[in-house]
Write an enzyme that holds these catalytic residues in place. Structure first.
Site, PDB file in Angstrom:
ATOM      1  N   LYS A  76      50.376  86.822  -6.642  1.00  0.00           N
ATOM      2  CA  LYS A  76      51.421  87.631  -6.080  1.00  0.00           C
ATOM      3  C   LYS A  76      52.467  89.565  -6.425  1.00  0.00           C
ATOM      4  O   LYS A  76      53.468  88.622  -6.906  1.00  0.00           O
ATOM      5  CB  LYS A  76      51.918  87.774  -4.663  1.00  0.00           C
ATOM      6  CG  LYS A  76      51.863  89.222  -4.109  1.00  0.00           C
ATOM      7  CD  LYS A  76      52.465  89.137  -2.082  1.00  0.00           C
ATOM      8  CE  LYS A  76      52.373  89.748  -1.620  1.00  0.00           C
ATOM      9  NZ  LYS A  76      52.652  89.213   0.111  1.00  0.00           N
ATOM     10  N   SER A 151      49.080  90.770   3.377  1.00  0.00           N
ATOM     11  CA  SER A 151      49.250  91.609   1.761  1.00  0.00           C
ATOM     12  C   SER A 151      48.549  91.162   1.208  1.00  0.00           C
ATOM     13  O   SER A 151      48.600  91.995  -0.017  1.00  0.00           O
ATOM     14  CB  SER A 151      50.583  92.330   2.031  1.00  0.00           C
ATOM     15  OG  SER A 151      51.808  91.251   2.361  1.00  0.00           O
ATOM     16  N   SER A 175      51.376  87.152   6.085  1.00  0.00           N
ATOM     17  CA  SER A 175      51.015  88.022   4.765  1.00  0.00           C
ATOM     18  C   SER A 175      50.678  85.893   3.607  1.00  0.00           C
ATOM     19  O   SER A 175      49.752  86.824   2.963  1.00  0.00           O
ATOM     20  CB  SER A 175      51.889  88.775   3.777  1.00  0.00           C
ATOM     21  OG  SER A 175      51.243  90.097   4.465  1.00  0.00           O
TER      22      SER A 175
HETATM   23  N1  GLN Z   1      50.637  92.363   8.005  1.00  0.00           N
HETATM   24  C1  GLN Z   1      52.066  92.736   8.673  1.00  0.00           C
HETATM   25  C2  GLN Z   1      52.410  94.410   8.623  1.00  0.00           C
HETATM   26  O1  GLN Z   1      52.090  94.800   7.673  1.00  0.00           O
HETATM   27  C3  GLN Z   1      52.153  91.386   7.755  1.00  0.00           C
HETATM   28  C4  GLN Z   1      53.066  91.878   6.740  1.00  0.00           C
HETATM   29  C5  GLN Z   1      53.752  90.668   5.779  1.00  0.00           C
HETATM   30  O2  GLN Z   1      53.906  89.465   5.701  1.00  0.00           O
HETATM   31  N2  GLN Z   1      53.953  91.400   4.706  1.00  0.00           N
HETATM   32  O3  GLN Z   1      53.938  93.661   7.924  1.00  0.00           O
END
Ligand code: GLN
Length: 488
Positions: A76, A151, A175
């Site tokens: 990532k 994400s 995420s």
């Molecule tokens: N979808 C969640 C957010 O937008 C979690 C994102 C994540 O775990 N980085 O904050």
């Protein structure tokens, strides 16, 4: 032997150790496939030329004691990689080339792995669909015009499409697990403090954790073993004895007590998810586990709590992007104008929304009403889990309230986007480990995941439960190659 790119990490490492495949053959196979997979938009930056050089170097003097001997891996784009551009999916870091390496990626290279490239993600890891990236959205290989989750959407898509054998993502509120669920792959968020946060672009520091994303549970245990380590460079890293996860992996879960929280049966949950969960419970029973109904009474407050704590920490972490120290700068007549222009042009809408929420809940007069209150509720959520874990060894829930949705479907409705993390967010708030494994499909044939949540530092246990369930579920991803094209 099956096609190189469809082999698991376990198969690839065995084939290298038995000298049936070379690192160069493997690396080239993944690169060839990536070059035909531009439609998916998983890569922000590739490292293909250097990767081939490194694979040749490995083959000329192979160290077969390594845990990831000559294995190419894409990660990532939130992990700082020394000398390789790291963007966090943002324009503001578009030209940022770190001069240091994150600890978890260093752990990969120290065990013989080779960097294939950097994978697309939501901007600063804020999102559930990989649509907030400055580098464009990622396509889910599972079906056309579907989001891969977020994400870590580039990561989940890359594993599902066989563009990297395994990858690592980060999980602040889901995420790793939500994109794993949307792509029919396995994703584990470790206990807070297990994997070093050093060199990971910070989103919400009290919630962020790195973790493995893989095709199956065994690969997940192999990768966790490599990336989980105590690190003095991270003040929240915890010094405890980590298991030899892959060696201790066992399907024997007889007598394990598995909790089913009634609060996770949310309103309007599709029947398919309910059915998936029931099937998971039946499989767990088949394996000899004991099913126990439990209650996590503060579950309803997890999302609102998260959307105060995470933006608050994000607004503070993102203050460092001021056009002076990192990346993009937009010139102005004076310092203040330069800051304003840099930040308004450099950040996307979702990031700005979080910064505004974050500065609001931290501002004097509102701090007690929002931030402090949220921290108190966070403790209650943690206590719910402590109470539950006095009765059970692990908790089984669905990973997400739906399968992958269409690109653009939720972009104008942030709250419905946020609701996607309803089953994953509480686990980050409580600092616990959680894993999502593919467990079935919906009526469109899109994958659905089940989540196993564990006690702190009990990764071995949730890996074992998942290993046993995986065997019973016998999930086949059978993704068609609709995105593959012969043209670069
Ligand atoms: N979808 C969640 C957010 O937008 C979690 C994102 C994540 O775990 N980085 O904050």
């Amino acid at each position: 032997m099956s096609e190189i790119t469809s082999q698991s990490l376990f198969e690839l490492t065995s084939n290298i150790k038995e000298k049936k495949l070379s690192s160069e053959e493997i690396t080239k196979a993944f690169i060839n496939r990536a070059e035909k997979s531009k439609k998916l938009n998983v890569y922000v930056t590739d490292n293909f030329e250097k990767a081939i050089d490194q694979s040749k170097k490995f083959d000329s003097n192979p160290n077969l004691d390594f845990k990831l001997p000559g294995i190419p891996i894409a990660v990532k784009d939130l992990f700082c990689t020394n000398g390789v551009r790291t963007t966090a999916g943002s324009k503001i870091l578009n030209n940022f080339v770190p001069t240091y390496e994150s600890t978890v990626t260093q752990n990969l290279w120290s065990q013989g792995a080779i960097l294939l490239g950097k994978l697309n993600c939501d901007e600063f890891a804020m999102g559930s669909s990989n649509e907030t990236s400055f580098f464009g959205n990622v396509q889910n290989p599972v079906g056309e015009n579907l989001v891969p989750g977020g994400s870590s959407g580039g990561s989940s898509a890359a594993v599902a499409a066989n563009l990297t054998p395994v990858t690592i993502g980060t999980d602040t509120g889901g995420s790793i697990r939500q994109p794993a669920s949307f792509t029919g792959t396995v994703g584990l968020k470790p206990t807070y403090g297990s994997c070093s946060r050093y060199g990971i672009v910070a989103f919400a520091s009290s919630l962020d954790q790195a973790g493995p994303m893989t095709k199956n549970v065994r690969d997940c245990s192999m990768l966790l073993e490599v990336i989980s380590s105590f690190d003095q460079k991270d003040s929240t890293s915890i010094d405890y004895k980590r298991n030899y996860y892959s060696k201790e992996l066992s399907k024997d879960i007889k007598g394990k007590k598995i909790g089913i929280p009634k609060e996770y049966r949310v309103d309007n949950m599709p029947d398919e998810i309910e059915q998936l969960w029931k099937n998971g419970i039946a499989y767990a029973k088949d394996c000899g586990a004991e099913i126990i109904d439990i209650s996590l009474p503060h579950t309803n407050y997890a999302l609102p709590t998260y959307y105060i704590v995470a933006p608050a920490e994000a607004s503070s972490n993102l203050a460092r992007y001021d056009g002076v120290k990192y990346g993009f700068r937009s010139p102005g007549q004076n310092l203040i104008e330069m800051y304003e222009k840099t930040r308004s042009e450099g950040f996307g809408d979702e990031v700005k929304r979080r910064i505004m929420i974050g500065t609001y809940v931290l501002s004097s007069g509102y701090y007690d009403a929002y931030y402090l209150k949220a921290q108190k509720v966070r403790q209650l959520i943690k206590k719910d889990f402590d109470d539950a874990f006095s009765k059970v060894d692990a908790i089984l829930t669905p990973s997400t309230p739906s399968s992958a949705f269409k690109i653009g479907e939720k972009t104008n409705d942030p709250v419905s986007m946020y609701l996607n993390d309803i089953f994953t967010v509480p686990i980050n708030l409580a600092g616990l480990p959680g894993i999502s494994i593919p467990a079935g499909k919906d009526k469109n044939n899109y994958p659905l995941g089940l989540q196993v949540i564990g006690k702190p530092f009990d990764e071995q246990n949730i890996l074992n439960i998942s290993y046993a369930l995986e065997d019973k579920i016998n999930f086949k991803n059978d993704i068609s190659d609709w995105w593959l094209s012969e043209y670069k």
